[in-house]
Design an enzyme around this catalytic site. Sequence first.
Site, PDB file in Angstrom:
ATOM      1  CE  LYS A  83      -1.438  -4.613   3.511  1.00 27.01           C
ATOM      2  NZ  LYS A  83      -1.673  -5.964   2.984  1.00 27.01           N
ATOM      3  CB  SER A  88      -0.859  -0.022   1.261  1.00 27.11           C
ATOM      4  OG  SER A  88      -1.433   1.238   1.488  1.00 27.11           O
ATOM      5  CE1 TYR A 144      -4.045  -3.105   5.882  1.00 26.10           C
ATOM      6  CE2 TYR A 144      -3.568  -0.782   5.476  1.00 26.10           C
ATOM      7  CZ  TYR A 144      -3.853  -2.048   5.003  1.00 26.10           C
ATOM      8  OH  TYR A 144      -3.934  -2.263   3.644  1.00 26.10           O
TER       9      TYR A 144
HETATM   10  N1  LIG Z   1      -8.835  -1.686  -0.412  1.00 27.84           N
HETATM   11  C1  LIG Z   1      -7.842  -0.843  -0.239  1.00 27.84           C
HETATM   12  O1  LIG Z   1      -8.032   0.376  -0.164  1.00 27.84           O
HETATM   13  C2  LIG Z   1      -6.404  -1.350  -0.155  1.00 27.84           C
HETATM   14  C3  LIG Z   1      -5.334  -0.456  -0.329  1.00 27.84           C
HETATM   15  C4  LIG Z   1      -4.026  -0.933  -0.249  1.00 27.84           C
HETATM   16  C5  LIG Z   1      -3.793  -2.274   0.027  1.00 27.84           C
HETATM   17  N2  LIG Z   1      -4.842  -3.112   0.214  1.00 27.84           N
HETATM   18  C6  LIG Z   1      -4.579  -4.526   0.517  1.00 27.84           C
HETATM   19  O2  LIG Z   1      -5.122  -5.326  -0.526  1.00 27.84           O
HETATM   20  C7  LIG Z   1      -5.568  -6.570   0.015  1.00 27.84           C
HETATM   21  C8  LIG Z   1      -7.007  -6.803  -0.391  1.00 27.84           C
HETATM   22  O3  LIG Z   1      -7.808  -5.712   0.064  1.00 27.84           O
HETATM   23  P1  LIG Z   1      -9.382  -5.688  -0.143  1.00 27.84           P
HETATM   24  O4  LIG Z   1      -9.789  -4.272  -0.143  1.00 27.84           O
HETATM   25  O5  LIG Z   1      -9.757  -6.556  -1.287  1.00 27.84           O
HETATM   26  O6  LIG Z   1      -9.850  -6.353   1.229  1.00 27.84           O
HETATM   27  P2  LIG Z   1     -11.048  -7.359   1.527  1.00 27.84           P
HETATM   28  O7  LIG Z   1     -11.249  -7.380   2.999  1.00 27.84           O
HETATM   29  O8  LIG Z   1     -12.220  -7.041   0.666  1.00 27.84           O
HETATM   30  O9  LIG Z   1     -10.436  -8.752   1.040  1.00 27.84           O
HETATM   31  C9  LIG Z   1      -9.601  -9.543   1.859  1.00 27.84           C
HETATM   32  C10 LIG Z   1     -10.148 -10.969   1.826  1.00 27.84           C
HETATM   33  O10 LIG Z   1      -9.285 -11.809   2.605  1.00 27.84           O
HETATM   34  C11 LIG Z   1     -10.063 -12.690   3.397  1.00 27.84           C
HETATM   35  N3  LIG Z   1      -9.245 -13.035   4.562  1.00 27.84           N
HETATM   36  C12 LIG Z   1      -8.832 -12.195   5.568  1.00 27.84           C
HETATM   37  N4  LIG Z   1      -8.108 -12.894   6.466  1.00 27.84           N
HETATM   38  C13 LIG Z   1      -8.037 -14.176   6.009  1.00 27.84           C
HETATM   39  C14 LIG Z   1      -7.423 -15.377   6.507  1.00 27.84           C
HETATM   40  N5  LIG Z   1      -6.767 -15.395   7.668  1.00 27.84           N
HETATM   41  N6  LIG Z   1      -7.559 -16.515   5.786  1.00 27.84           N
HETATM   42  C15 LIG Z   1      -8.249 -16.515   4.620  1.00 27.84           C
HETATM   43  N7  LIG Z   1      -8.854 -15.434   4.118  1.00 27.84           N
HETATM   44  C16 LIG Z   1      -8.757 -14.278   4.817  1.00 27.84           C
HETATM   45  C17 LIG Z   1     -11.329 -11.891   3.726  1.00 27.84           C
HETATM   46  O11 LIG Z   1     -12.438 -12.715   4.015  1.00 27.84           O
HETATM   47  C18 LIG Z   1     -11.549 -11.094   2.425  1.00 27.84           C
HETATM   48  O12 LIG Z   1     -12.373 -11.809   1.512  1.00 27.84           O
HETATM   49  C19 LIG Z   1      -5.315  -6.505   1.507  1.00 27.84           C
HETATM   50  O13 LIG Z   1      -4.080  -7.109   1.786  1.00 27.84           O
HETATM   51  C20 LIG Z   1      -5.247  -5.024   1.783  1.00 27.84           C
HETATM   52  O14 LIG Z   1      -4.486  -4.732   2.918  1.00 27.84           O
HETATM   53  C21 LIG Z   1      -6.134  -2.687   0.109  1.00 27.84           C
END
Ligand SMILES: NC(=O)c1ccc[n+]([C@@H]2O[C@H](COP(=O)([O-])OP(=O)(O)OC[C@H]3O[C@@H](n4cnc5c(N)ncnc54)[C@H](O)[C@@H]3O)[C@@H](O)[C@H]2O)c1
Length: 339
Positions: free
Chosen positions: A156, A127, A152
């Site tokens: 990262k 991120s 959080y």
């Molecule tokens: N959405 C944003 O703004 C953003 C920005 C930068 C980075 N990210 C990163 O991108 C990734 C995806 O983000 P997102 O927005 O799709 O999040 P999200 O919460 O929609 O998706 C994450 C998925 O992982 C699953 N999950 C969580 N812990 C788990 C575990 N222990 N075992 C199995 N499954 C598990 C959840 O059920 C969910 O479906 C994350 O790593 C997040 O930190 C997101």
Amino acid sequence: MIQKVVVTGGLGFIGSHVVVELQNEGFEVVIIDNLSNSSIDVLKGITAITGKQPLFEKLDLREKESVIDFFKRHHDIIGVIHFAASKAVGESVNLPLLYYENNLNTLIYILQELQKKEAANFIFSSSCTVYGQADTLPITESAPIKEAESPYGNTKQIGEEIIRDTCKVTDTLNAIALRYFNPIGAHESAKIGELPIGTPQNLVPFITQTGIGLREQLSIFGNDYPTEDGTCIRDYIHVVDLAKAHVAALKRLINGNNTDNYEVFNIGTGKGSSVLEVITAFEDVSNKKLNYKIVDRREGDVIAAYADTSKANKVLGWKSKLNLRDALASAWKWEQRIK
Ligand SMILES: NC(=O)c1ccc[n+]([C@@H]2O[C@H](COP(=O)([O-])OP(=O)(O)OC[C@H]3O[C@@H](n4cnc5c(N)ncnc54)[C@H](O)[C@@H]3O)[C@@H](O)[C@H]2O)c1
């Protein structure tokens, strides 16, 4: 030969869009998700869009034995794209150990299995939060990493370090960390999108929920920042463009085009938009007037962040194609569908 890819967190917001793009490109996908922040119905959405149901295993990646067993059964995989993590910044302040466990143990268990393989490709969701308030804009990949504002954000930074250190001693492992700026929007079909559980943490779901009447009013956290209109500036990237960046990164590794076995890329549009600009653009594409008020600044918010994307453009051969209005229109279509 069909290439099999594991997508952890593949039923989540970004993961589900990546699964669609991978299937569209002919990859076979195995999703791992524990459904802690997603719904099994997302599988139907992916299947409706691509005409193909991905394999799915409900598995909690914090369970080390289950991870070991999974990789034994799926010894023929060509790569892992790792999305599974907890992502609510505010919650991470109150529940740091949950975040360190879920975001770091899961990463370690997967890398331990990949280290056993003759060859492995790995893509990590990082991120722009690692840059904090960058000294120079737009932000390049060589900008210094600033002290994390939340557990959080720290996961990262530490996650990137874990991958970098592991790659240093593992020639057989090739990894890319993608530093996302602000992913928004939904698939144009409105069959998959962002499903915030509880109060949304991010601006766009808050906007669409206010637009549809689920929330009375939108709060803007501060209008006295040193920006043109006083509100914070972010680089909003359409989730479908972001998804395509993952396919480009994966192909780079599969084809052996990487120059180092650990590489980092910014994934954004390169353009910053203020909160007020996003609101105005939303009002325009939705034909709705938003009820909003200005409240105090929120702790930890950086003033402005937008990406220098030239490395991803040149090296990955990827560039964002959709603009803010496209993203907001798709998010609005999705909100109307799920209301
Ligand atoms: N959405 C944003 O703004 C953003 C920005 C930068 C980075 N990210 C990163 O991108 C990734 C995806 O983000 P997102 O927005 O799709 O999040 P999200 O919460 O929609 O998706 C994450 C998925 O992982 C699953 N999950 C969580 N812990 C788990 C575990 N222990 N075992 C199995 N499954 C598990 C959840 O059920 C969910 O479906 C994350 O790593 C997040 O930190 C997101």
